[in-house]
Design an enzyme around this catalytic site. Structure first.
Site, PDB file in Angstrom:
ATOM      1  CG  ASP A  96      -1.545   1.229   1.605  1.00  0.00           C
ATOM      2  OD1 ASP A  96      -2.139   1.807   0.684  1.00  0.00           O
ATOM      3  OD2 ASP A  96      -1.492   1.653   2.770  1.00  0.00           O
ATOM      4  CB  THR A  97       2.738   3.374  -1.464  1.00  0.00           C
ATOM      5  OG1 THR A  97       3.309   4.667  -1.260  1.00  0.00           O
ATOM      6  CG2 THR A  97       2.888   2.999  -2.917  1.00  0.00           C
ATOM      7  CB  ALA A  98       0.153   8.034  -1.798  1.00  0.00           C
ATOM      8  N   GLY A 145      -7.452   3.871  -7.267  1.00  0.00           N
ATOM      9  CA  GLY A 145      -8.049   5.071  -6.681  1.00  0.00           C
ATOM     10  C   GLY A 145      -6.983   6.008  -6.160  1.00  0.00           C
ATOM     11  CB  VAL A 146      -4.785   8.477  -7.156  1.00  0.00           C
ATOM     12  CG1 VAL A 146      -3.979   9.671  -6.652  1.00  0.00           C
ATOM     13  CG2 VAL A 146      -3.892   7.236  -7.239  1.00  0.00           C
ATOM     14  N   GLY A 147      -7.065   9.788  -4.809  1.00  0.00           N
ATOM     15  CA  GLY A 147      -7.772  11.023  -4.500  1.00  0.00           C
ATOM     16  C   GLY A 147      -9.265  10.980  -4.257  1.00  0.00           C
ATOM     17  N   GLY A 197     -10.885   9.398  -1.876  1.00  0.00           N
ATOM     18  CA  GLY A 197     -11.225   9.100  -0.483  1.00  0.00           C
ATOM     19  C   GLY A 197     -11.768  10.310   0.264  1.00  0.00           C
ATOM     20  CB  CYS A 229      -8.196  11.614  -0.001  1.00  0.00           C
ATOM     21  SG  CYS A 229      -7.034  11.847  -1.293  1.00  0.00           S
TER      22      CYS A 229
END
Ligand SMILES: NC(=O)C1=CN([C@@H]2O[C@H](COP(=O)(O)OP(=O)(O)OC[C@H]3O[C@@H](n4cnc5c(N)ncnc54)[C@H](OP(=O)(O)O)[C@@H]3O)[C@@H](O)[C@H]2O)C=CC1
Ligand SMILES: Nc1nc2c(ncn2[C@@H]2O[C@H](COP(=O)(O)O)[C@@H](O)[C@H]2O)c(=O)[nH]1
Ligand SMILES: [K+]
Length: 487
Positions: A254-256, A304-306, A308, A311
């Site tokens: 798990d990482t951004a 999924g980036v952003g 959340g 987030c």
């Protein structure tokens, strides 16, 4: 999945809708919503690896109802070992009772009642507390919430305990339908399950109903399944190997920014261990990211980036991608390689889950929505109006970063704190009608089953093939909302 009209822009869940299609599905009960991605999940839902969301009670509850809980990367290994052992010892059908002792107080009971969606606690003597059943533990009675009303809070449990109106014997437990009937006839909301004088679990009417509708997510030994996350710094392979040894069934790297060399190297190192568990890696939002993660060894890609709720990445960096399009593109790329994706973040309603599955996800990860339930790890707090909430926070917030970097020197901690991409505090209110994550699972799976039957799909593979999706205006979305007051 096909679009009604070809979109000219990237889309998120609120931008789209599902068109009903001719269906031969005769009942929503006949729809199979099992994840088809080798995790053993019988419903396509995962609780997020966030400190405010997933602890041992969330993991246990998710697995008993067929989903999967992922413990966060910040949990120390010795704690994971304990939690995994505890989860594996839970009964797949009987729920874990809250336990008190006769010498505890009514205040202890009231405090504990907030920790599970149960109307009572069990009173035991001997044993070692919450971790039973253990040798020599003796069940002595129950205390219901109403038994605590109008009583001095420092009164002893011994002064309010009562015999249960109904108990079940574990060895001769009837069918779930029969158990439901017995509870209903006796007008009882909570019945201990005993093995002689030892307490094995509890049965409630909703528990009997749910166990009849949801198959638990089990490992190969028949114990409840769980997942755990690993970051990409430090001894990633060492942590991954330890997690697998402790019985963790799914590993999440798990990482951004999942599409970075450090992630690819960490993933390749874990893959080379040949652990007997599926590897999930992310987060990415592009087909290129999916391909590189698959090449490095991922079985499932987290997308999924952003999106959340906690987030701030998109506001800080402009980076990300509207989630529906991200899932659609990534799922197509993964499918070409025989792999799967999890849609991670941005889910606020059952419809969003249905859309993520239609776009091709094998499972959907939910964070903040589940933070506002009795099973999440946080303390239940009441606001000035008496409404109950729990605090949530992002895993890239200053609060989480401070926690994660505790062992580092002050200078590097201060440097890392500069890159905050999440909020440190938010209130996730419990829905008074649906305070438990099980209530939310009921609601979400009902929505998804129904959605699939509208699309004429009897399993997830058919759903992602047959779904027809249209693009809507903001007014179109608004029209779909219920109106609770005249206009
Ligand atoms: N899904 C999402 O949109 C996001 C999720 N998160 C969640 O927050 C938690 C913490 O993740 P993370 O911040 O990656 O921390 P990690 O502890 O996983 O470390 C990330 C590593 O990647 C390096 N890195 C390089 N570029 C980036 C970048 N753009 N963003 C972040 N790290 C980068 C960092 O180095 P250095 O620190 O030196 O730059 C660090 O070594 C995870 O649970 C993650 O899922 C966080 C943000 C976005
Ligand atoms: N950019 C950030 N993303 C975060 C952070 N903490 C968690 N997350 C991501 O959100 C999902 C859950 O989404 P939700 O809408 O259901 O809450 C989680 O799985 C992460 O991918 C953060 O601090 N910053
Ligand atoms: K957001």
């Amino acid at each position: 999945m096909e679009f009604l009209t070809t979109p000219t822009t990237d889309l998120t869940y609120a931008d789209v809708f599902l068109v009903p299609s001719k269906s031969e599905v005769t009942s929503r009960m006949d729809v199979d919503i099992s994840a088809d991605d080798a995790t053993g999940a019988t419903i396509p839902l995962v609780s997020a690896n966030m400190t405010a969301v997933t602890g041992r009670r969330m993991v246990e509850t998710m697995a008993r109802r067929g989903g999967m809980g992922i413990l966060p990367q910040d949990v120390p290994l010795d704690v994971i070992e304990q939690v995994a052992g505890w989860v594996k010892r839970r009964h797949p059908v009987f729920e874990t009772p809250l336990r008190v002792r006769p010498t505890d107080t009514v205040l202890d009971v009231l405090h504990l009642l907030g920790k599970r969606n149960h109307p009572a606690v069990c009173v035991v003597e001997g044993g070692t507390g919450e971790d039973g059943p253990v040798e020599e533990e003796i069940f002595v009675g129950i205390v219901r919430r109403e038994d605590c009303e109008g009583v001095d809070r420092f009164s002893s449990v011994a002064s309010v305990l009562r015999p249960p109106a109904l108990t079940f014997e574990a060895g001769t437990f009837p069918s779930l339908q029969e158990a439901f009937g017995q509870l209903d006839t006796a007008g009882v909301a909570y019945a201990p399950v005993l093995d002689g004088t030892a307490l094995v679990g509890v049965m409630t009417p909703s528990g009997a109903l749910r166990s009849g509708m949801f198959a638990p997510a089990l490992d190969r030994n028949g114990a409840l399944g769980l997942g755990a996350a690993v970051g990409i710094n430090g001894d990633v392979a060492g942590r991954a190997a330890a997690l697998a040894e402790y019985g963790v069934d799914v590993l999440v790297l798990d990482t951004a920014h999942g599409h970075q060399q450090k992630m690819l190297d960490a993933l390749a190192a874990v893959k080379s261990l040949d652990l007997p568990v599926p590897l999930v890696a992310g987060n990415v939002v592009s087909a290129g990211g999916v391909r590189e993660l698959v090449a490095a060894g991922a079985d499932i890609i987290k997308v999924g980036v952003g999106p959340g709720a906690m987030c701030t990445t998109r506001m800080m960096t402009a980076v990300g991608r509207p989630q529906f399009s991200a899932v659609l593109d990534c799922a197509a790329a993964a499918r070409d390689l025989g792999k799967h994706v999890w849609a991670d973040g941005g889910v606020r309603y059952p419809r969003d889950v249905a859309l993520a599955l239609a776009a091709g996800a094998s499972q959907v990860m939910i964070g903040s929505w589940f933070a506002g339930t009795v099973e999440s790890p946080g303390d239940l707090v009441a606001d000035a109006d008496g409404r109950h909430y729990k605090e949530s926070f992002g895993m890239a917030s200053a609060r989480a970063v401070q926690n994660r970097t505790k062992a580092e020197d002050a200078y590097s901690r201060a440097r890392k704190a500069m890159f905050e991409e999440g909020i440190s505090t938010s209130r996730m209110y419990l829905d008074p009608e649906r305070p438990s994550v099980e209530d939310l699972l009921d609601m979400i799976t009902a929505g998804v089953r129904s959605s699939m039957s509208y699309a004429g799909a009897s399993d997830l593979a058919q759903f992602r093939e047959r779904a027809v999706v249209g693009v809507q205006s903001a007014a179109g979305y608004e029209e779909g909302r219920p109106v609770r007051q005249s206009w």
